[in-house]
Design an enzyme around this catalytic site. Structure first.
Site, mmCIF file in Angstrom:
data_model
loop_
_atom_site.group_PDB
_atom_site.id
_atom_site.type_symbol
_atom_site.label_atom_id
_atom_site.label_comp_id
_atom_site.label_asym_id
_atom_site.label_seq_id
_atom_site.Cartn_x
_atom_site.Cartn_y
_atom_site.Cartn_z
ATOM 1 N N HIS A 1 -5.780 6.432 -2.962
ATOM 2 C CA HIS A 1 -6.839 5.534 -3.420
ATOM 3 C C HIS A 1 -8.256 6.041 -3.101
ATOM 4 C CE1 HIS A 1 -3.332 3.167 -3.851
ATOM 5 N NE2 HIS A 1 -3.337 2.597 -2.668
ATOM 6 N N LYS B 1 -6.570 -1.558 8.492
ATOM 7 C CA LYS B 1 -5.852 -2.835 8.388
ATOM 8 C C LYS B 1 -6.356 -3.767 9.468
ATOM 9 C CE LYS B 1 -1.888 -1.438 5.866
ATOM 10 N NZ LYS B 1 -2.180 -2.071 4.579
HETATM 11 C C1 BG6 Z 1 -1.140 0.145 -1.073
HETATM 12 C C2 BG6 Z 1 -0.883 0.421 0.372
HETATM 13 O O1 BG6 Z 1 -1.115 1.328 -1.810
HETATM 14 O O2 BG6 Z 1 -2.418 -0.466 -1.221
HETATM 15 C C3 BG6 Z 1 -0.993 -0.850 1.202
HETATM 16 O O3 BG6 Z 1 0.412 0.976 0.538
HETATM 17 C C4 BG6 Z 1 -2.303 -1.529 0.949
HETATM 18 O O4 BG6 Z 1 -0.837 -0.572 2.590
HETATM 19 C C5 BG6 Z 1 -2.546 -1.701 -0.545
HETATM 20 O O5 BG6 Z 1 -2.272 -2.792 1.595
HETATM 21 C C6 BG6 Z 1 -3.942 -2.228 -0.818
HETATM 22 O O6 BG6 Z 1 -4.046 -2.541 -2.175
HETATM 23 P P1 BG6 Z 1 -4.946 -3.755 -2.665
HETATM 24 O O7 BG6 Z 1 -4.854 -3.697 -4.143
HETATM 25 O O8 BG6 Z 1 -4.366 -4.990 -2.067
HETATM 26 O O9 BG6 Z 1 -6.318 -3.460 -2.132
#
Ligand code: BG6
Length: 504
Positions: free
Chosen positions: A256, A356
């Site tokens: 990401h 987190k």
């Molecule tokens: C995922 C991760 O790819 O993205 C998670 O594995 C994370 O740990 C999540 O919580 C976050 O995604 P979003 O869309 O909730 O920001």
């Protein structure tokens, strides 16, 4: 429930007839993401007349039982907004097959069910495979599909959606892409990164390249630094087994955050086509300076949450989460300084952070411009002139803010920092998984990561992870409280360079 309002000329279209084969269909991903997304597509009339969904998993379950499980899952994804009639329209196209294993013989056995359904629904062998299985099952399943007759060889398309994680390090990522390459062409492989499907992330390219006023400033002459943040209030949500192997750098940075950075930093593509855009993104990754592995503290900071309070509620520390060993040294927070060494960005640090159990859920990108010279105001203005900042808010409260200075009305010369902001309306978009599925059905790879970028991201991060992970001692962690804004080490990373993080 959000349905879309689309301006004229922007209408999304339902795909061609297709069959969707979901492997691992009884797992969490199918319940929490895939079926709610399919329901949302149906609600927005974005599913064609001819399609069916075939769930496959090891659990022995009737089609009826499977539909009911998914109905419950969708109901709880849209509390108070679930429409039984709309669900029934989808449910009548949902089927289930129990498979013994992920081998080619099991896939061939599944073919019998699939072929019958293809005739019934007239889907012309357009097959979309969704690998919603845990990572250790990827390789066998890819071989299984690749060596079976499930893979169509004419008459329709074969698209294969590969959920993250895309490998655990460079070597395993190369094994994965190599294995896929043995059975599937690049245009058949869809590496998922659900961040790319967030409406505000897609907006980055429109914002940069459909407005002429920002592009001339988008370089090291005018930009001081860029911050990219993905902060979560959630913990690891019963995913200890996965998270203990992954940690935040693999979970959030390899995919990401580096992807967001490529969108901010890339050159304009010659046309808005998937391959052209992905070529430019790849060039950014290739221009990232390898992290110097000595003096790592100048480039990276990591942390792990201890117990704390979030939203008025006591929450456990990472080591107190079910399934996490009491002495775990896995990082749940990281901050990195990334340097892109090309003509546009030489000397402009990109600071990436994610963690987190932080104080707020917030994802966004802020571009900090260079400060204006203050000589002409010397002796007239007190304090500093705060630099301009442009913030692209990804979630929640999606939108854009431009922060600048004005004069405070009155006879004295005082600056008044103001912000001009745009917020997306509530009804603006499809959820990320719905968008990803629609694109995979339609064969549009723009929002998917290409295999070379998957490998390149691992190439950048694997040595760094290899250096950081063994260096963390049990007594170093936990080093931030749940509900805080992260470890002090992350603040120090920027403070050393005379900068500070945007507040969460
Ligand atoms: C995922 C991760 O790819 O993205 C998670 O594995 C994370 O740990 C999540 O919580 C976050 O995604 P979003 O869309 O909730 O920001």
């Amino acid at each position: 429930m959000r349905t879309m309002e689309t301006p004229i000329g922007c209408r999304l279209e339902a795909s061609r007839p297709f069959s969707l084969l979901i492997f691992g269909a009884t797992g969490d991903l199918a319940r929490k993401k895939i079926f709610p997304a399919l329901y949302q597509l149906g609600l927005n009339s974005l599913l064609p007349e001819h399609f069916f969904i075939l769930g496959a998993a090891r659990r022995k379950l009737s089609a009826e039982g499977f539909r009911e499980d998914m109905r419950q899952a969708v109901r709880s994804a849209f509390p108070g907004e679930f429409e039984e009639k709309k669900w029934q329209n989808l449910a009548e196209k949902i089927h289930y097959s129990h498979i013994e294993s992920d081998s080619a013989s099991s896939c061939n056995a599944l073919l019998a069910d699939c072929s019958l359904l293809e005739k019934k629904y007239e889907t012309y062998q357009n097959r979309l495979f969704y690998l919603a299985v845990p990572p250790p099952a990827f390789e066998t399943l890819i071989r299984g599909i690749g060596e079976s007759r499930l893979k169509t060889d004419g008459g329709g398309y074969t698209h294969i959606v590969i959920e993250k994680p895309h490998g655990h390090d460079l070597e395993s990522a190369r094994r994965l892409t190599g294995l896929l390459g043995r059975y599937f062409r690049q245009d058949q492989c869809y590496f998922m990164d659900h961040y790319l499907a967030k409406e505000t992330v897609q907006n980055i390219l429109m914002f940069r390249f459909a407005n002429s006023i920002f592009e001339p400033l988008w370089n090291n002459r005018f930009i001081d630094h860029v911050q990219i943040t993905a902060a979560e209030t959630l913990g690891i949500e019963n995913r200890a087994e996965y998270y203990e192997r992954a940690g935040v750098l693999r979970d959030m940075f390899q995919n990401h955050l580096l992807q967001l950075m490529t969108l901010i930093a890339m050159e304009p593509p010659s046309s808005f086509e998937a391959e052209k855009v992905r070529d430019e993104k790849m060039k950014v990754l290739s221009s990232v300076k390898p992290f110097p592995l000595s003096g790592i503290n100048e480039w990276a900071a990591v942390g792990q949450y201890g117990p704390g309070r979030i939203g008025g509620r006591e929450v456990a520390g990472y080591r107190g989460e079910p399934g996490v060993p009491p002495g775990s040294t896995v990082a749940t927070y990281a901050a990195l300084k990334v340097q892109i060494d090309n003509w546009r960005w030489h000397g402009v640090p990109f600071y990436l952070r994610s963690g987190k159990r932080l104080a707020r859920r917030k994802a966004g990108i802020s571009v900090h411009f260079r400060p204006a010279p203050r000589l002409m105001f010397e002796g007239i203005l007190e304090g500093d002139i705060l630099p301009n900042t442009l913030t692209l808010r990804i979630q929640p409260q999606e939108g854009i803010d431009l922060f600048f200075q004005t004069k405070l009305p009155g006879s004295r010369l005082c600056l008044n920092p103001v912000s001009m902001d745009f917020s997306y309306p509530e009804t603006f978009a499809l959820d990320d998984y719905a968008r990803i599925l629609l694109d995979a059905m339609q064969g549009d790879q723009m929002l998917f990561v290409r295999a070379d970028a998957v490998e390149k991201s691992w190439e950048l991060l694997t040595p760094l992870i290899g250096k950081i992970e063994p260096a963390v001692r049990q007594e170093d962690f936990p080093n931030y409280a749940a509900g805080s804004s992260g470890p002090a080490e992350a603040g120090a990373l920027l403070a050393r360079e005379g900068r500070q993080w945007d507040p969460l």
